[in-house]
Scaffold this motif. Structure first.
Motif, PDB file in Angstrom:
ATOM      1  N   ALA A 107       0.845  -1.199   0.000  1.00  0.00           N
ATOM      2  CA  ALA A 107       0.000   0.000   0.000  1.00  0.00           C
ATOM      3  C   ALA A 107       0.876   1.243   0.000  1.00  0.00           C
ATOM      4  N   PRO A 108       0.368   2.341  -0.593  1.00  0.00           N
ATOM      5  CA  PRO A 108       1.131   3.588  -0.544  1.00  0.00           C
ATOM      6  C   PRO A 108       1.065   4.190   0.853  1.00  0.00           C
ATOM      7  N   SER A 109       2.133   4.842   1.247  1.00  0.00           N
ATOM      8  CA  SER A 109       2.187   5.500   2.546  1.00  0.00           C
ATOM      9  C   SER A 109       1.460   6.829   2.451  1.00  0.00           C
ATOM     10  N   GLU A 110       0.521   7.070   3.362  1.00  0.00           N
ATOM     11  CA  GLU A 110      -0.233   8.322   3.342  1.00  0.00           C
ATOM     12  C   GLU A 110       0.626   9.523   3.752  1.00  0.00           C
ATOM     13  N   PRO A 111       1.331   9.477   4.884  1.00  0.00           N
ATOM     14  CA  PRO A 111       2.076  10.674   5.277  1.00  0.00           C
ATOM     15  C   PRO A 111       3.316  10.938   4.434  1.00  0.00           C
ATOM     16  N   GLN A 112       3.905   9.899   3.872  1.00  0.00           N
ATOM     17  CA  GLN A 112       5.119  10.066   3.079  1.00  0.00           C
ATOM     18  C   GLN A 112       4.817   9.685   1.636  1.00  0.00           C
ATOM     19  N   LYS A 113       4.605  10.690   0.809  1.00  0.00           N
ATOM     20  CA  LYS A 113       4.289  10.433  -0.593  1.00  0.00           C
ATOM     21  C   LYS A 113       5.515   9.833  -1.293  1.00  0.00           C
ATOM     22  N   GLY A 114       5.255   8.906  -2.197  1.00  0.00           N
ATOM     23  CA  GLY A 114       6.336   8.266  -2.934  1.00  0.00           C
ATOM     24  C   GLY A 114       6.935   7.067  -2.215  1.00  0.00           C
ATOM     25  N   MET A 115       6.265   6.598  -1.158  1.00  0.00           N
ATOM     26  CA  MET A 115       6.757   5.436  -0.414  1.00  0.00           C
ATOM     27  C   MET A 115       5.695   4.338  -0.471  1.00  0.00           C
ATOM     28  N   LEU A 116       6.134   3.094  -0.614  1.00  0.00           N
ATOM     29  CA  LEU A 116       5.245   1.939  -0.556  1.00  0.00           C
ATOM     30  C   LEU A 116       5.571   1.128   0.685  1.00  0.00           C
ATOM     31  N   ILE A 117       4.539   0.614   1.326  1.00  0.00           N
ATOM     32  CA  ILE A 117       4.710  -0.220   2.508  1.00  0.00           C
ATOM     33  C   ILE A 117       4.294  -1.636   2.135  1.00  0.00           C
ATOM     34  N   TYR A 118       5.207  -2.578   2.247  1.00  0.00           N
ATOM     35  CA  TYR A 118       4.929  -3.979   1.959  1.00  0.00           C
ATOM     36  C   TYR A 118       4.869  -4.729   3.278  1.00  0.00           C
ATOM     37  N   ARG A 119       3.909  -5.672   3.374  1.00  0.00           N
ATOM     38  CA  ARG A 119       3.834  -6.544   4.547  1.00  0.00           C
ATOM     39  C   ARG A 119       4.012  -7.983   4.077  1.00  0.00           C
ATOM     40  N   PHE A 120       4.918  -8.684   4.717  1.00  0.00           N
ATOM     41  CA  PHE A 120       5.207 -10.073   4.380  1.00  0.00           C
ATOM     42  C   PHE A 120       4.841 -10.961   5.566  1.00  0.00           C
ATOM     43  N   ALA A 121       4.237 -12.116   5.272  1.00  0.00           N
ATOM     44  CA  ALA A 121       3.914 -13.092   6.314  1.00  0.00           C
ATOM     45  C   ALA A 121       5.177 -13.872   6.673  1.00  0.00           C
ATOM     46  N   LEU A 122       5.367 -14.092   7.945  1.00  0.00           N
ATOM     47  CA  LEU A 122       6.515 -14.876   8.412  1.00  0.00           C
ATOM     48  C   LEU A 122       6.035 -16.285   8.729  1.00  0.00           C
ATOM     49  N   PRO A 123       6.487 -17.300   7.964  1.00  0.00           N
ATOM     50  CA  PRO A 123       5.954 -18.652   8.149  1.00  0.00           C
ATOM     51  C   PRO A 123       6.314 -19.274   9.495  1.00  0.00           C
ATOM     52  N   LYS A 124       7.447 -18.914  10.058  1.00  0.00           N
ATOM     53  CA  LYS A 124       7.850 -19.516  11.324  1.00  0.00           C
ATOM     54  C   LYS A 124       7.181 -18.838  12.515  1.00  0.00           C
ATOM     55  N   ARG A 125       6.533 -17.686  12.268  1.00  0.00           N
ATOM     56  CA  ARG A 125       5.856 -16.954  13.342  1.00  0.00           C
ATOM     57  C   ARG A 125       4.443 -16.610  12.873  1.00  0.00           C
ATOM     58  N   PRO A 126       3.484 -17.512  13.038  1.00  0.00           N
ATOM     59  CA  PRO A 126       2.120 -17.254  12.585  1.00  0.00           C
ATOM     60  C   PRO A 126       1.533 -16.009  13.267  1.00  0.00           C
ATOM     61  N   GLY A 127       0.836 -15.209  12.489  1.00  0.00           N
ATOM     62  CA  GLY A 127       0.224 -14.003  13.037  1.00  0.00           C
ATOM     63  C   GLY A 127       1.154 -12.804  13.069  1.00  0.00           C
ATOM     64  N   HIS A 128       2.409 -12.971  12.675  1.00  0.00           N
ATOM     65  CA  HIS A 128       3.365 -11.872  12.644  1.00  0.00           C
ATOM     66  C   HIS A 128       3.692 -11.516  11.195  1.00  0.00           C
TER      67      HIS A 128
END
Length: 124
Positions: free
Chosen positions: A90-111
């Motif tokens: 998703a694009p960062s709202e306060p910082q234009k021109g930045m993307l925020i990626y979230r990756f699932a960690l398989p060894k730590r469910p829910g993180h």
């Protein structure tokens, strides 16, 4: 002796969207007045139908400017997120021109691991 100066031709005026809207409002008022003159019930039903059509049309034209851009082909790779499953980008709202990626960690469910990356404006 007498030099003639060329006067610049005036540029054509641009058409105003407000002027067109005013004409449409006046025409709609005339149609409503005619409907009420024929029958008050027809006038009320006409207003309800026109309102429903305008509401439906405005709901369909919702802007997609707030839609999340699709993740790019070359995902960021750092030591924690390399080879991990991408949850979202998703694009960062306060910082234009930045993307925020979230990756699932398989060894730590829910993180998740968050990766912030600066991108060029042309890729957004």
């Amino acid at each position: 002796m007498g030099r003639s100066k060329k006067t610049p031709e005036p540029e054509p005026e641009e058409r105003s969207a407000a002027a067109g809207a005013c004409v449409l409002i006046v025409l709609a008022g005339v149609v409503i007045a005619v409907a009420f003159a024929c029958s008050p019930i027809a006038g009320v039903l006409g207003l309800w139908v026109a309102g429903a059509v305008l509401l439906w049309r405005s709901a369909r034209r919702v802007s997609d400017s707030s839609a999340t851009p699709p993740p790019r082909e070359g995902l960021p790779s750092c030591r924690k997120c390399a080879g991990q499953e991408l949850v979202d980008g998703a694009p960062s709202e306060p910082q234009k021109g930045m993307l925020i990626y979230r990756f699932a960690l398989p060894k730590r469910p829910g993180h998740t691991h968050i990766h912030i990356e600066e991108v060029e404006e042309s890729t957004l």
